[in-house]
Design an enzyme around this catalytic site. Structure first.
Site, PDB file in Angstrom:
ATOM      1  CE  LYS B 103      -1.644 -10.197   5.834  1.00  0.00           C
ATOM      2  NZ  LYS B 103      -2.261  -9.175   5.889  1.00  0.00           N
ATOM      3  CB  ALA B 191      -2.425  -4.614   1.739  1.00  0.00           C
ATOM      4  N   GLY B 192      -4.807  -2.598   0.575  1.00  0.00           N
ATOM      5  CA  GLY B 192      -4.978  -1.443  -0.168  1.00  0.00           C
ATOM      6  C   GLY B 192      -6.257  -1.128  -0.980  1.00  0.00           C
ATOM      7  CG  ASN B 213      -8.617  -5.013   9.210  1.00  0.00           C
ATOM      8  OD1 ASN B 213      -9.881  -4.679   9.757  1.00  0.00           O
ATOM      9  ND2 ASN B 213      -7.691  -5.624   9.956  1.00  0.00           N
TER      10      ASN B 213
END
Lengths: 332, 264
Positions: B103, B191-192, B213
């Site tokens: 990644k 993300a976000g 995460n």
């Protein structure tokens, strides 16, 4: 009252960090004759307890930990009050910069036993912060100790109460004649405890003529939260990183930079403070980051205190005591 | 549910989970198990994975605990600010973790953690030539996406909003445009995402998977939150396949009017 020594069950404790010392005193309370062995010639610099914050903060330490910390940590408040006169009962303070306000909201939701503070309330507790912070949390019941005063004081009172302390004495459990051996060696016991791992922590000590506080302050930040704990002689302890590594070498540039940057966010005048120490230690941890007791024959391992050495040692020691009582069939 | 294929590997779960910032490795393991996720992403940088500096020392490390979970590992280059750093980190990850999946993050701005898309394309080109299967963490910019595909990426990972922010889908129109522009490329929203409803919304829009995460690791109960996300992601994907209705301005009775009792 202690029983005459010929009636006492003899217990050996290996390891003179916070777990060993707290266990030693707790077992003395229960009437055992205790012999504490520490491999280094002086208490302190070789144990990770020496570099700890020494916060007895069961509610604050819930953040980023399993919920058990709160329940298991609360008995530490009474234990330290009863066993160490130097405990500071000024509570603790949690702050964040205005733009990291979501961190205070999260911390507030996650923890209990706190009072919400506005700028005025913060200034009343810590006048030196002035009007710099507008929102904070105060945990009036929390306490703190200076490990470098508390550990020698515990050792002193252990000896005063008839305990035998052997410094500079490297021993192996199988060569000891005591009825039970409590192994409190922290990471040194990793050969025996396969679940144990090391988690590196780094700390700084700074000296400021201008800025001092009355209680531990946690400055929240999404990436680099720190705490600053007042010590005597205008010293502040700054901690602590938590890195999945058993590397015990010196503090890295990145960690020092991040901690120092955060310190200046707490108060710009701390930019003028002297850095008097930068140290690293490796904490022992089990996979759930909570302490545990394991028994192998006459050896009882008390280990895995992770970031909570001063907070969870009394719980851990009590667990050892109950276990021994079961094994000895001893009355309380 | 149809299966997702990433670089010719079939994966069962459309939920990819990060491994940082949990209360403990034990809670991470429980979160992975309860959510049935197949792939976890692991950073090589800040957390040194617990690789022992002293080879003679026995015992556990963070990395040995990750391995024990038994799911596929997607190493990441989190915290890399230059092409060179990211490429070096990827090579170290391949050697240490035994996978050519990476990644790829090349960060442009320290505070917002925006990707540096120019560095990203360059690093993706180098790593693809070196035989890596690159999962680039990118914005919703269609031109950048096209360049990433040109240099050999077969998967794209657009952000929903900045890393760790929990702001959710901050530009729905841009995400829709990206999905529409690359109908045959696996697109993973990375993300976000802060809440399960946001993950469900991304999946309803037809994204192939969601990676997150902080939303799980920093929840009050990470294990239950992992389960909540797992259900939301599955629900969103099922809804996408089932084809949601179009919204209609005004009310529309769902019961027929014909046959209503005529009183008086």
């Amino acid at each position: 009252m202690l029983k005459p020594s010929d009636e006492q069950t003899d217990i050996a404790i290996i390891g003179g960090g916070v777990v060993g010392l707290v266990t030693a005193l707790t077992l003395q309370d229960e009437g055992y004759a205790v012999h504490l062995y520490e491999k280094t010639p002086e208490l302190g610099p070789q144990t990770c307890s020496w570099y700890a914050g020494g916060m007895i903060a069961p509610w604050c330490e819930r953040d980023g930990a399993e919920t058990e910390v709160i329940e298991r940590g609360q008995q530490a408040l009474t234990w330290w009050e009863q066993h160490y006169a130097g405990v500071k009962k000024n509570g603790s303070l949690v702050l964040s910069a205005a733009r990291d306000r979501s961190e205070v909201l999260r911390f507030s939701r996650r923890t209990a036993e706190h009072v919400d503070l506005d700028a005025q309330g913060i200034m009343e507790l810590e006048p030196v912060l002035g009007n710099r912070f507008h929102e904070g949390l105060f945990y009036p019941k929390e306490m703190h100790v200076d490990p470098r005063e508390a550990l020698p004081a515990l050792a002193h009172s252990f000896v005063q109460r008839g305990g035998v302390l052997s410094m500079g004495c490297s021993v192996s459990a199988r060569n000891l004649s005591e009825a039970f051996i409590i192994d409190c060696r922290g990471l040194s016991a990793r050969h025996d405890l396969s679940r144990l791992r090391g988690v590196r922590g780094e700390m700084l000590r700074i000296h400021s003529q201008d800025v001092h506080f009355s209680r531990p302050i946690r400055l929240l930040h999404p990436r680099q939260p720190i705490y600053v704990i007042p010590r005597d002689y205008r010293i502040l302890m700054v901690g602590a990183t938590s890195i999945e590594s058993d590397y015990d070498g010196p503090v890295t540039v990145r960690s020092a930079y991040e901690m120092l940057e955060a310190v200046q966010r707490l108060h710009p005048a701390l930019g003028e403070a002297d850095i008097i120490e930068a140290s690293a230690g490796v904490r022992p941890a089990f996979p759930d980051n909570l302490p545990d007791i394991e028994r192998d024959g006459r050896v009882i391992y008390a280990n895995g205190l992770y970031r909570h050495g001063f907070l969870l040692s009394p719980w851990c020691a009590q667990k050892v005591a109950s276990y021994l009582q079961e094994l000895c069939g001893k009355a309380a | 549910m149809s299966q997702l294929s990433l670089y010719q590997e079939t994966v069962q779960s459309r939920f990819l989970l990060g491994t940082a910032r949990y209360p403990s490795p034990a809670s991470l393991e429980k979160a992975v198990k309860i959510s049935d996720c197949d792939i976890v992403t692991v950073s090589l940088r800040r957390e040194k994975l617990g690789f022992s500096h002293h080879n003679e020392r026995p015992g556990q490390s963070f990395w040995s605990l990750i391995q024990k979970i038994g799911v596929r590992v997607l190493p990441n280059t989190a915290g890399c600010f230059s092409v060179q750093e990211a490429v070096t980190t990827a090579h170290m990850a391949r050697e240490l973790m035994g996978t050519s999946w990476i990644k790829l993050e090349v960060i442009g701005d320290e505070h917002s953690l925006h990707p540096d898309v120019f560095g990203l394309v360059e690093a993706a080109r180098i790593l693809t030539e070196d035989g890596f299967s690159v999962f680039p963490y990118t914005t919703t910019d269609l031109g950048v996406a096209e360049r990433l595909l040109q240099v050999g990426c077969q998967v794209l990972m657009p952000w929903a909003s900045p890393i760790g922010s929990g702001q959710g889908l901050s530009d729905v129109a841009a995400l829709e445009a990206m999905r529409a522009s690359f109908p045959n490329v696996p697109l993973i929203v990375d993300a976000g995402i802060g809440r399960p409803s946001q993950a469900a919304e991304a999946m309803e829009m037809g994204f192939d998977a969601v990676l997150l995460n902080t939303a799980v690791a920093r929840a009050g109960n990470p294990i239950q939150m992992a389960l909540a996300f797992s259900k939301a992601i599955e629900a969103g994907h099922l809804a996408y396949q089932a084809d949601c209705m179009e919204p209609y301005k005004g009310g529309m009775a769902s019961s027929p009017i014909i046959g209503k009792a005529c009183l008086g």
